[in-house]
Each structure stands twice: as C-alpha cells, then as structure tokens.
Design a protein around this motif. Sequence first.
Motif, PDB file in Angstrom:
ATOM      1  N   ILE A  71       0.871  -1.171   0.000  1.00  0.00           N
ATOM      2  CA  ILE A  71       0.000   0.000   0.000  1.00  0.00           C
ATOM      3  C   ILE A  71       0.914   1.227   0.000  1.00  0.00           C
ATOM      4  O   ILE A  71       1.750   1.388   0.888  1.00  0.00           O
ATOM      5  N   ILE A  72       0.743   2.081  -0.995  1.00  0.00           N
ATOM      6  CA  ILE A  72       1.558   3.279  -1.149  1.00  0.00           C
ATOM      7  C   ILE A  72       0.704   4.490  -0.778  1.00  0.00           C
ATOM      8  O   ILE A  72      -0.486   4.542  -1.087  1.00  0.00           O
ATOM      9  N   VAL A  73       1.313   5.467  -0.123  1.00  0.00           N
ATOM     10  CA  VAL A  73       0.596   6.704   0.191  1.00  0.00           C
ATOM     11  C   VAL A  73       1.310   7.854  -0.508  1.00  0.00           C
ATOM     12  O   VAL A  73       2.538   7.963  -0.479  1.00  0.00           O
ATOM     13  N   LEU A  74       0.503   8.707  -1.178  1.00  0.00           N
ATOM     14  CA  LEU A  74       1.017   9.881  -1.895  1.00  0.00           C
ATOM     15  C   LEU A  74       0.609  11.146  -1.159  1.00  0.00           C
ATOM     16  O   LEU A  74      -0.464  11.219  -0.572  1.00  0.00           O
ATOM     17  N   SER A  75       1.458  12.174  -1.228  1.00  0.00           N
ATOM     18  CA  SER A  75       1.087  13.483  -0.708  1.00  0.00           C
ATOM     19  C   SER A  75      -0.010  14.080  -1.590  1.00  0.00           C
ATOM     20  O   SER A  75      -0.204  13.668  -2.741  1.00  0.00           O
ATOM     21  N   SER A  76      -0.713  15.072  -1.063  1.00  0.00           N
ATOM     22  CA  SER A  76      -1.870  15.631  -1.767  1.00  0.00           C
ATOM     23  C   SER A  76      -1.500  16.269  -3.097  1.00  0.00           C
ATOM     24  O   SER A  76      -2.338  16.393  -3.987  1.00  0.00           O
ATOM     25  N   ASP A  77      -0.235  16.704  -3.252  1.00  0.00           N
ATOM     26  CA  ASP A  77       0.188  17.313  -4.516  1.00  0.00           C
ATOM     27  C   ASP A  77       0.835  16.309  -5.463  1.00  0.00           C
ATOM     28  O   ASP A  77       1.292  16.674  -6.549  1.00  0.00           O
ATOM     29  N   GLY A  78       0.899  15.041  -5.055  1.00  0.00           N
ATOM     30  CA  GLY A  78       1.447  14.012  -5.923  1.00  0.00           C
ATOM     31  C   GLY A  78       2.951  14.044  -6.080  1.00  0.00           C
ATOM     32  O   GLY A  78       3.504  13.375  -6.957  1.00  0.00           O
ATOM     33  N   LYS A  79       3.653  14.782  -5.220  1.00  0.00           N
ATOM     34  CA  LYS A  79       5.101  14.934  -5.385  1.00  0.00           C
ATOM     35  C   LYS A  79       5.917  14.005  -4.486  1.00  0.00           C
ATOM     36  O   LYS A  79       7.095  13.781  -4.742  1.00  0.00           O
ATOM     37  N   GLN A  80       5.298  13.508  -3.430  1.00  0.00           N
ATOM     38  CA  GLN A  80       6.013  12.629  -2.511  1.00  0.00           C
ATOM     39  C   GLN A  80       5.237  11.331  -2.332  1.00  0.00           C
ATOM     40  O   GLN A  80       4.006  11.313  -2.411  1.00  0.00           O
ATOM     41  N   ALA A  81       5.975  10.250  -2.107  1.00  0.00           N
ATOM     42  CA  ALA A  81       5.341   8.946  -1.914  1.00  0.00           C
ATOM     43  C   ALA A  81       6.191   8.104  -0.974  1.00  0.00           C
ATOM     44  O   ALA A  81       7.403   8.306  -0.852  1.00  0.00           O
ATOM     45  N   ARG A  82       5.522   7.188  -0.283  1.00  0.00           N
ATOM     46  CA  ARG A  82       6.257   6.226   0.547  1.00  0.00           C
ATOM     47  C   ARG A  82       5.424   4.961   0.696  1.00  0.00           C
ATOM     48  O   ARG A  82       4.189   4.969   0.554  1.00  0.00           O
ATOM     49  N   LYS A  83       6.126   3.880   0.937  1.00  0.00           N
ATOM     50  CA  LYS A  83       5.470   2.598   1.177  1.00  0.00           C
ATOM     51  C   LYS A  83       4.923   2.605   2.598  1.00  0.00           C
ATOM     52  O   LYS A  83       5.661   2.778   3.557  1.00  0.00           O
ATOM     53  N   LEU A  84       3.614   2.389   2.728  1.00  0.00           N
ATOM     54  CA  LEU A  84       2.966   2.428   4.029  1.00  0.00           C
ATOM     55  C   LEU A  84       2.825   1.024   4.623  1.00  0.00           C
ATOM     56  O   LEU A  84       3.084   0.809   5.799  1.00  0.00           O
ATOM     57  N   LEU A  85       2.397   0.069   3.802  1.00  0.00           N
ATOM     58  CA  LEU A  85       2.224  -1.323   4.231  1.00  0.00           C
ATOM     59  C   LEU A  85       2.784  -2.246   3.161  1.00  0.00           C
ATOM     60  O   LEU A  85       2.756  -1.928   1.962  1.00  0.00           O
ATOM     61  N   GLY A  86       3.315  -3.412   3.597  1.00  0.00           N
ATOM     62  CA  GLY A  86       3.853  -4.384   2.647  1.00  0.00           C
ATOM     63  C   GLY A  86       3.449  -5.794   3.009  1.00  0.00           C
ATOM     64  O   GLY A  86       2.562  -6.025   3.845  1.00  0.00           O
ATOM     65  N   SER A  87       4.136  -6.733   2.413  1.00  0.00           N
ATOM     66  CA  SER A  87       3.794  -8.145   2.638  1.00  0.00           C
ATOM     67  C   SER A  87       3.981  -8.541   4.098  1.00  0.00           C
ATOM     68  O   SER A  87       3.254  -9.398   4.622  1.00  0.00           O
ATOM     69  N   ASP A  88       4.941  -7.898   4.781  1.00  0.00           N
ATOM     70  CA  ASP A  88       5.147  -8.200   6.200  1.00  0.00           C
ATOM     71  C   ASP A  88       3.969  -7.747   7.051  1.00  0.00           C
ATOM     72  O   ASP A  88       3.787  -8.213   8.181  1.00  0.00           O
ATOM     73  N   ASP A  89       3.172  -6.828   6.512  1.00  0.00           N
ATOM     74  CA  ASP A  89       1.995  -6.317   7.232  1.00  0.00           C
ATOM     75  C   ASP A  89       0.709  -7.017   6.806  1.00  0.00           C
ATOM     76  O   ASP A  89      -0.384  -6.588   7.167  1.00  0.00           O
ATOM     77  N   GLY A  90       0.838  -8.082   6.008  1.00  0.00           N
ATOM     78  CA  GLY A  90      -0.332  -8.849   5.592  1.00  0.00           C
ATOM     79  C   GLY A  90      -0.900  -8.447   4.253  1.00  0.00           C
ATOM     80  O   GLY A  90      -2.002  -8.884   3.885  1.00  0.00           O
ATOM     81  N   ILE A  91      -0.190  -7.609   3.485  1.00  0.00           N
ATOM     82  CA  ILE A  91      -0.672  -7.201   2.167  1.00  0.00           C
ATOM     83  C   ILE A  91      -0.279  -8.248   1.135  1.00  0.00           C
ATOM     84  O   ILE A  91       0.901  -8.591   0.979  1.00  0.00           O
ATOM     85  N   SER A  92      -1.275  -8.761   0.398  1.00  0.00           N
ATOM     86  CA  SER A  92      -1.028  -9.787  -0.618  1.00  0.00           C
ATOM     87  C   SER A  92      -2.024  -9.612  -1.767  1.00  0.00           C
ATOM     88  O   SER A  92      -3.216  -9.795  -1.597  1.00  0.00           O
ATOM     89  N   LYS A  93      -1.514  -9.207  -2.916  1.00  0.00           N
ATOM     90  CA  LYS A  93      -2.327  -8.994  -4.123  1.00  0.00           C
ATOM     91  C   LYS A  93      -3.529  -8.090  -3.821  1.00  0.00           C
ATOM     92  O   LYS A  93      -4.689  -8.478  -3.968  1.00  0.00           O
ATOM     93  N   PRO A  94      -3.261  -6.854  -3.406  1.00  0.00           N
ATOM     94  CA  PRO A  94      -4.374  -5.960  -3.068  1.00  0.00           C
ATOM     95  C   PRO A  94      -5.117  -5.472  -4.317  1.00  0.00           C
ATOM     96  O   PRO A  94      -4.506  -5.082  -5.299  1.00  0.00           O
ATOM     97  N   TYR A  95      -6.432  -5.499  -4.242  1.00  0.00           N
ATOM     98  CA  TYR A  95      -7.277  -4.973  -5.325  1.00  0.00           C
ATOM     99  C   TYR A  95      -7.854  -3.631  -4.878  1.00  0.00           C
ATOM    100  O   TYR A  95      -7.226  -2.600  -5.002  1.00  0.00           O
ATOM    101  N   GLY A  96      -9.086  -3.677  -4.397  1.00  0.00           N
ATOM    102  CA  GLY A  96      -9.704  -2.430  -3.960  1.00  0.00           C
ATOM    103  C   GLY A  96      -9.254  -2.029  -2.557  1.00  0.00           C
ATOM    104  O   GLY A  96      -8.711  -2.843  -1.799  1.00  0.00           O
ATOM    105  N   LEU A  97      -9.456  -0.759  -2.219  1.00  0.00           N
ATOM    106  CA  LEU A  97      -9.243  -0.310  -0.845  1.00  0.00           C
ATOM    107  C   LEU A  97     -10.191   0.855  -0.562  1.00  0.00           C
ATOM    108  O   LEU A  97     -10.708   1.500  -1.479  1.00  0.00           O
ATOM    109  N   ALA A  98     -10.416   1.129   0.715  1.00  0.00           N
ATOM    110  CA  ALA A  98     -11.322   2.212   1.123  1.00  0.00           C
ATOM    111  C   ALA A  98     -10.830   2.799   2.432  1.00  0.00           C
ATOM    112  O   ALA A  98     -10.338   2.065   3.298  1.00  0.00           O
ATOM    113  N   PHE A  99     -10.949   4.115   2.558  1.00  0.00           N
ATOM    114  CA  PHE A  99     -10.540   4.802   3.793  1.00  0.00           C
ATOM    115  C   PHE A  99     -11.766   5.414   4.451  1.00  0.00           C
ATOM    116  O   PHE A  99     -12.519   6.151   3.821  1.00  0.00           O
ATOM    117  N   ASP A 100     -11.972   5.076   5.725  1.00  0.00           N
ATOM    118  CA  ASP A 100     -13.069   5.631   6.524  1.00  0.00           C
ATOM    119  C   ASP A 100     -12.548   6.885   7.226  1.00  0.00           C
ATOM    120  O   ASP A 100     -11.786   6.799   8.196  1.00  0.00           O
TER     121      ASP A 100
END
Length: 558
Positions: free
Chosen positions: A509-538
């Motif tokens: 799961i990658i997170v981008l800044s609001s202007d699209g200029k910065q990015a970082r990996k937020l979650l990976g396979s070690d955090d249980g991410i495997s073939k992610p399709y859709g996502l939703a933020f509450d």
Amino acid sequence: MASSIKVICGVCESQHRTTNAEFWCPECDEGLCSDCLKYHNALKATRAHEVILVEKYKQLPTSIANISHHCSEHDRKFQMYCPQHESICCPLCIHSNHANCVGILSLEKVIQTAKTSVLLESFDQDLQNIKMNIERVVQDRKQNLFEIQKQKQKFHDKIKQVRYKINEHLDTLEQQILQDLYAAEKKVKSEIEDLLGKLAENTEEVNAMENNISAIKEYASELQAFLGSKMIETEIQKHETLLQSLFDDGSLRKIDINCKIEDKITDVLSTVNSLGSISIEPSSPLVVMKLGKEIQAQCLQHIPPLTINDLTMTLQSKFQFKLITGCFFSSTGDIVLIDHGNHRLLILKEDGILKSDIPLSIQHPADGTCIDDKTVAVSFQYSNQMQIINVSANIVDRTIKMAGNCYGLCHSDDHLLYCDTGRGIQKVNMSDNCSSTLVNDNTLSTRSYVATYKDKMFYTNNSKHTVTCCSLTGEKMWEYKDQLVSSPRGIDVDKDSNVYIASYGNDSIIVLSSDGKQARKLLGSDDGISKPYGLAFDTKKENLLVANYYGPALYRLS
C-alpha cells in the motif's frame, strides 16, 4: 491620508501677508515659509523645534493634525500630565482643575518615547491580526456560500428525481418546494453577502488606520503620537468588538440547507400537501478566532494535517474471504466486500461478523460504492452493466447499461463515476441514467479504480502504472509514476488529502502526498498485504480497508 488643503505661513499671516508655507513646526503649531524658517531657526526660543516639510505634515490624519500643543481654555502651552484623569494640562489647568491630584508628571517626560513605544507596535500588530481574521472570515463565508450552492444543486436534483417518478398531479407541489429551496438559498446568500460587504468596509478602515500609524511614526509630534495612540486604541477596540460580535450574535454559524422529502410521496398522492420542506440549519463556526492579546500568540487555531511521513497503520483484523476485488464502507460504518469469485455482496460488522450475504444476478462483480443508507452500486467486469441494489430489502432497484467495460466505481454528488476500459472516466447521472465522458483516456486499462474527495478526482491506470489527479470537471492536475507503484488498483483519500494506492504488482500500500510529489510505502507483505485490489478509507474512524485477493484486512491509523 494626505490633505490637499493649502497651509499658510503663520508668521506672514500675522503681518497681513499671504504666503504658502513650505515647512511646519509642530511645537509652534503653524506653517513657515522659507524666509520665516531662517528666523525660526535663529531664535533661541524656537531653534530647538523639529520642523518638517508641509507635504509630510499633510500626510497626518486630520484627527491627529488637529491635536494642539496649547490649551484652548487658557491659551497656554501644555506642560504637565495628570495620570488620575489621563489628561494633559497647562499650568492654569493644574491650578484650577487638578490642584488635589497626586502624581502630576512632566509632559515632556511622558511623551518623549511616544513614537517609539511598544504600544504603537502592538497596535500595528493588532491591526494585522484583525485583517487576518477578516480574511479568514471572508474565506469561511465564501466557502459556506459555495457549499450552499452545491447543496442547493444537490437537493434540486433530488427533488427533480422524485418529480420524475410521479405524475402531473404534483406540478404545483414541485414548484412550491423549489421556491422554498431558492428562497432559503437566497436568504442565506443575502445574509452572507451583507456580512462580506460590512467586512470589506471594515478592512478599508483598518487599512486606513495602518497608514495613520505609519504617518504618526514618521511625521507626528510626540504629543500627537501620544494622543493619537489613544484614538487608535479606541478604534481598534471598536473593530475587535465588531469581530467578537460576529460570534456572539451567531453570524459565523455554518449554515446548511436541508431538504426532507416525504417518504410516502409516491404512495399517497391524494393526501400529501407538499414534496417536502426546506430548512436552514446552522452549526458551530468552522473558523476559530482569538482577539486582543491572545491573537498575538495565535490568530487562528487549526489542527495541523498529517503528512505522509506521519502516517502509521496497525492491523485490526483479517477476514476469511477470498477473491475479493472491491470494498467500501457503508454510511452506517459497516464493511462491504465485493466477492468476485462467488458473485455476491458481503456486509460485515467492523469485528468481522457477517450481517448479510446478497447473491448477485450477474457474474464477475468488480467494484462497488455506497450511495445512501439503503442503496449501493456494483459494477460488473464483462457485462457492460451496473446495478443499483437496495441492501435493506436485498433486491436490485435498477440496472444501468453502459457503453463499455466498467471496473472501478465511486459515488459523488448524485452521480456515479466509473473506469471504462479504453475510454476513460465516465459519469452517470443518477436521475436519468444518462452517461457522459468526464476524462478521455484511451489508455485506461481494466482493473483501474477511481475515487473522489472534496473537489478532486483520483484514478489509477493498472497497465501504465500511473496515478492521476483531476478536478471534478476533468482537468488534469498531476500524474504520479514511479517504481514504488506497480499495477496500481484500488485508491482512496483521507481527510488530509493523502492518497492511498493498492500497488498490486509489489504487494504493498503506497501513500502519496496531496500534490502528488512525494510517496512512501505504508504497508507491505510483512503487514499482511497480498495482491491488493480495492481499498477504502473511513475518514470518520480513520480505518483503512484493503481488499486483498486472498483475504481482506482492516487497518487503523495510529
């Protein structure tokens, strides 16, 4: 403010001659021509007086320039200051009015630092703070006005949708409710515009006071600066009181238009006397101000937004379902999963308990979105169809035919936006099912997703490995492409406009800044991410739901 009035040389005038003054002596309180200035500078009694050019004297505010150095009652020069009465005095004033006053001070000592005192600097800062408050209030009112216009349009469309389903018998009722709606908007608009007009006048007065302070610092005598400061202090208190009154009288309460449609309007036409009602609902102001000394430390209080470097996620729970391609939160906070493999809609509580299992009549469901408390929309990958499903009754409300292959789907202001393979982002009007192209993009691939937040739209392109941000009218604002993002699919946005992307190609799961200029990996396979399709933020609970193909998971912002 500079004056155009001619200043006459006082010495010449006393000799019955009219000569324009080129200089002004604040101590003598009169103008001087060039010739008289020579004698003025030579006389022992006046040679120490500080003389300024008449043009600079004219820049003093009239109220300051009219302050005299002589007592109008006794025609004597002011020499003393009475702290008890806060008044300047000539020797005869002391004798007649202040004989019993204690602590009489020399006026020369009292005023010697008037122009360089912290008080004038403090007033200058107070005026800056008042202007900043006014700008914030103006911005807040304009934003409220914009929201009111959007709400008006939203409820206008909702009213028209109800009207679309019923017969001509409701023509008169429709006009009544629309008139109420327009009247409510007009009333709120008029009130806000009146307030903006008053604030504009207030800003002009504050600007004038700023100029007055500058003129006082540069050209006023010490006495004029001292008494002028008191005048300005009174004016500042008046403006601060005006701003405070906006809170006290409710002028800054956030105004919303609400529309309630009669639930039984389609069933009992003969007994319903109106389509609904329009009401204006104020809420607490969104703009926060502090006045006076408090405002110098912090003018407006806002919680600073979280940047992408501040974000951390904690795994809350995993759900034992496979082949999940889409997910979203219902309006009541339930978790909704699109079960692609078993052609069904799953509704779960936050703790994972299954509330409802709704079979779908069309195969290969791809994505979904919440419309309101009762209905959701589901897209289907290969059938060029979309269904509106009443989840409370477990029935299909209607089916919408589309021109192309639909995948990612979201809801915004009574419209459905969806990713159409090879065509771009399409927009469907919920009132009449008519669609139009919002973003032309013939490279848009299948398994691309779309989301909206405030006045922006975001979508992924699975084959081009890009994330694009557009306005809600389709104008491109920025595009992100980097090795961090591989085969991006699901996308959503948090309350601070940070953009979350399901990077299918590298199980992250990658997170981008609001202007699209910065990015970082937020979650990976070690955090249980495997073939992610859709996502939703509450945004209310700050939960992130990820539709991993082999098992969805819920994370919490921590």
